[in-house]
Each structure stands twice: as C-alpha cells, then as structure tokens.
Design a protein around this motif. Structure first.
Motif, PDB file in Angstrom:
ATOM      1  N   GLY A 184      30.580  43.654  40.220  1.00  0.00           N
ATOM      2  CA  GLY A 184      30.564  44.413  38.975  1.00  0.00           C
ATOM      3  C   GLY A 184      31.090  43.624  37.787  1.00  0.00           C
ATOM      4  O   GLY A 184      30.811  43.976  36.638  1.00  0.00           O
ATOM      5  N   LEU A 185      31.827  42.562  38.046  1.00  0.00           N
ATOM      6  CA  LEU A 185      32.338  41.726  36.964  1.00  0.00           C
ATOM      7  C   LEU A 185      31.337  40.683  36.499  1.00  0.00           C
ATOM      8  O   LEU A 185      31.606  39.947  35.536  1.00  0.00           O
ATOM      9  N   GLY A 186      30.217  40.573  37.194  1.00  0.00           N
ATOM     10  CA  GLY A 186      29.219  39.588  36.809  1.00  0.00           C
ATOM     11  C   GLY A 186      29.685  38.172  37.086  1.00  0.00           C
ATOM     12  O   GLY A 186      30.210  37.861  38.162  1.00  0.00           O
ATOM     13  N   SER A 187      29.522  37.311  36.080  1.00  0.00           N
ATOM     14  CA  SER A 187      29.845  35.894  36.252  1.00  0.00           C
ATOM     15  C   SER A 187      31.327  35.670  36.521  1.00  0.00           C
ATOM     16  O   SER A 187      31.700  34.755  37.266  1.00  0.00           O
ATOM     17  N   LEU A 188      32.194  36.505  35.933  1.00  0.00           N
ATOM     18  CA  LEU A 188      33.634  36.328  36.155  1.00  0.00           C
ATOM     19  C   LEU A 188      33.991  36.557  37.622  1.00  0.00           C
ATOM     20  O   LEU A 188      34.813  35.824  38.193  1.00  0.00           O
ATOM     21  N   GLY A 189      33.383  37.560  38.227  1.00  0.00           N
ATOM     22  CA  GLY A 189      33.627  37.797  39.644  1.00  0.00           C
ATOM     23  C   GLY A 189      33.130  36.656  40.510  1.00  0.00           C
ATOM     24  O   GLY A 189      33.789  36.256  41.476  1.00  0.00           O
ATOM     25  N   TRP A 190      31.976  36.099  40.156  1.00  0.00           N
ATOM     26  CA  TRP A 190      31.438  34.976  40.922  1.00  0.00           C
ATOM     27  C   TRP A 190      32.305  33.742  40.751  1.00  0.00           C
ATOM     28  O   TRP A 190      32.506  32.977  41.697  1.00  0.00           O
ATOM     29  N   ILE A 191      32.829  33.524  39.556  1.00  0.00           N
ATOM     30  CA  ILE A 191      33.709  32.378  39.323  1.00  0.00           C
ATOM     31  C   ILE A 191      34.964  32.499  40.182  1.00  0.00           C
ATOM     32  O   ILE A 191      35.442  31.511  40.757  1.00  0.00           O
ATOM     33  N   ALA A 192      35.527  33.717  40.278  1.00  0.00           N
ATOM     34  CA  ALA A 192      36.710  33.914  41.124  1.00  0.00           C
ATOM     35  C   ALA A 192      36.394  33.580  42.577  1.00  0.00           C
ATOM     36  O   ALA A 192      37.196  32.936  43.268  1.00  0.00           O
ATOM     37  N   PRO A 225      39.478  51.380  42.917  1.00  0.00           N
ATOM     38  CA  PRO A 225      38.288  51.718  42.122  1.00  0.00           C
ATOM     39  C   PRO A 225      37.643  50.484  41.514  1.00  0.00           C
ATOM     40  O   PRO A 225      38.185  49.376  41.559  1.00  0.00           O
ATOM     41  N   GLU A 226      36.477  50.701  40.910  1.00  0.00           N
ATOM     42  CA  GLU A 226      35.763  49.603  40.270  1.00  0.00           C
ATOM     43  C   GLU A 226      36.590  48.981  39.148  1.00  0.00           C
ATOM     44  O   GLU A 226      36.476  47.788  38.860  1.00  0.00           O
ATOM     45  N   GLU A 227      37.438  49.809  38.515  1.00  0.00           N
ATOM     46  CA  GLU A 227      38.265  49.294  37.423  1.00  0.00           C
ATOM     47  C   GLU A 227      39.285  48.272  37.896  1.00  0.00           C
ATOM     48  O   GLU A 227      39.839  47.520  37.086  1.00  0.00           O
ATOM     49  N   ALA A 228      39.560  48.256  39.193  1.00  0.00           N
ATOM     50  CA  ALA A 228      40.540  47.310  39.740  1.00  0.00           C
ATOM     51  C   ALA A 228      39.920  45.969  40.079  1.00  0.00           C
ATOM     52  O   ALA A 228      40.606  45.093  40.616  1.00  0.00           O
ATOM     53  N   ALA A 229      38.636  45.783  39.757  1.00  0.00           N
ATOM     54  CA  ALA A 229      37.954  44.544  40.117  1.00  0.00           C
ATOM     55  C   ALA A 229      38.620  43.337  39.476  1.00  0.00           C
ATOM     56  O   ALA A 229      38.705  42.261  40.086  1.00  0.00           O
TER      57      ALA A 229
END
Length: 285
Positions: free
Chosen positions: A111-119, A177-181
């Motif tokens: 759900g974070l897009g590129s930021l999630g993938w970078i992590a 929740p999704e907000e905790a991503a």
C-alpha cells in the motif's frame, strides 16, 4: 572423455582418482539439507504471492530449522567444504533475505507503493551484505577464540524471525491496520540495519554441547513442552521468541565489552611478561 557433470567440490587430480569409486552419502547429506532449506524459502515466496501468509511463515521457520541443522551435520560428519559454505549462503539469502522482505511487502507494505518496496529492498540487501561479511570473517585466522561465542550483528535467520514480528502480532489479534504500514516499513529497515551493524549478539554455537546428566530429563520435558506450545500457539511463541531475542541484545553488548576488556588485559599482561623475559636475556651475565 571428461564428465558431463563436474564434481561439486573440485579436488586435485591425484585425489580425484581415489574418489572415482563414488562419494559416500555422508558427503551429500548436509548439502541436501541446505537444498531443502532453499526449497522452503522459495515455497514461502510462492505462499506469500498467493496470500497464504501462515504457510509462508511456516516455510521460513522451517528453513531456519534446517539452517541450524546443516552446518552442525557437516561438522559432525566432518564433511565441511567450500561448496557447502557457498550453497548455504545462497540458501540463507533467499530464505532469510528475499523471503521475509517479500512476505512483509505483500502483506502490508504494498500500500505504500515505492516506499514499501524500497524498505523491502533495504532489508534483503542488508541480509546479503551480512552473509558476505560473515563468510569473510570465517577466513580471518587472527580472531580470538572467545569471538566464537558472538555474532557481529543479527544473524540472518534471527533477523528473518524478528522482521516478521508485526505479522505475528497481527495474527495474534493485535491491530495492524493499513495506516501502520509506515511503522512496519521503518521496523523492517531497522532490523536490516541491525544485521549489518557491529552490534554483538550471542551465537549459542557452543551452548548445550554437553548437558549434565542430572538435567537430561528436565531438558527433555522442557523440549516437549516447548514443541507442544509452538504447535498450539505458533504465532504467540514466534512473537515471544522475536521479542526475547531483541531484548537480549543489551546483555550481549555488555558481555562482549566484558570479554573484550578481559582479553585486552590478558594481552597487556602477556606483553609485559614477554618484555621482561627479553630484558633478562639481554642483560649481561
């Protein structure tokens, strides 16, 4: 005519003539266990893609169990080899670097897009760098013997278990929740950085090598109890394991500093004794 399939562990030609009769199975067994661990890690990635997160966690945990077995099995059978070490590193990178990163990304970080993938990338890259540094440290002959009681940084299997802690808590009913991503992504990066850090952690390699006779039965009962709890409450036990591991790190740091101070003091005393002996030999008789 040369063989279509070269040997796994190339040796000088003179020794190869003696080995043409065949390779004992004990030479193959540790590598077979490592390959099973690699299969478990790859299967965990497939389970994550299909959204079957419980089975994905089981695959990574099973890979960690096999990783704890293959090296000890190789040392017990006296079949350690460079090929086995390289294969073990490859399996560890897939199972404990790529697997957990991909699982956490599919579970919450997409759900974070590129930021999630970078992590996820940062965690996987840190796992690879940690394994490369570990292999390089094995070749260092100048390490004091007490260094074997510690790892430098969080080892890859422990890092994988700790990285999945948010997923464990979610399966225990703790709201994620999704907000905790964003927090999950920051936590994943933190665990990755701990793997490549210089922070000492206890290795436990020599713990339990010998068990006193009077505690054999209590150890067996405790082992059965832990196995029963792990099967009945898997995510709770995994979460407790991850929290306890992270909590032990300050104590490992204190133990490292104490051992380092003792080693430095012993080296200083040895240097003083050597200097005194040299001065005695050089004194006129």
């Amino acid at each position: 005519m040369t063989s279509l399939f070269p040997p796994l562990d190339p040796r000088p030609e003179g020794r190869m003539r003696r080995l043409r009769r065949g390779v004992p199975f004990r030479h193959v067994a540790p590598n077979l266990v490592t390959l099973l661990a690699l299969c478990a890690g790859l299967t965990a990635i497939r389970m994550a893609i299909e959204g079957r997160f419980e089975l994905a966690v089981a695959g990574i945990v099973f890979a960690a169990v096999l990783d704890a077995i293959d090296g000890r099995l190789a040392r017990m059978l006296k079949t350690t080899s460079r090929f086995g070490a390289e294969l073990d590193s490859l399996a560890d990178f897939v199972s404990f670097g790529v697997g957990p990163a991909f699982l956490i990304y599919v579970w919450r970080l997409d759900g974070l897009g590129s930021l999630g993938w970078i992590a996820a990338l940062v965690f996987a890259i840190c796992a690879g760098l940690r394994l490369a540094r570990f292999n390089a440290a094995l070749a260092d002959p100048d390490q004091p013997n007490w260094h074997k009681d510690f790892f430098v940084g969080v080892p890859a299997p422990a890092g994988a278990i700790c990285a999945m802690l948010p997923l464990f808590l979610d399966r225990m009913g703790v709201p994620m929740p999704e907000e905790a991503a964003g927090l999950v992504a920051a936590y994943l990066v933190l665990i990755g950085l701990l793997m490549v850090s210089r922070f000492p952690t206890l290795s436990g390699k020599r713990a339990g090598a010998r068990i006193p006779r009077e505690v054999v039965l209590p150890v067996l009962v405790a082992g059965v109890l832990l196995a029963a709890l792990a099967m009945s409450y898997p995510f709770t036990m995994l979460a407790i394991t991850a929290v306890l591991y992270l909590g032990h790190m300050p104590f490992a740091w204190a133990a490292w500093n104490r051992r380092a101070a003792e080693h430095e003091r012993a080296e200083h005393e040895r240097a003083e004794i050597d200097a005194a002996e040299r001065s005695d030999h050089q004194a006129p008789g």
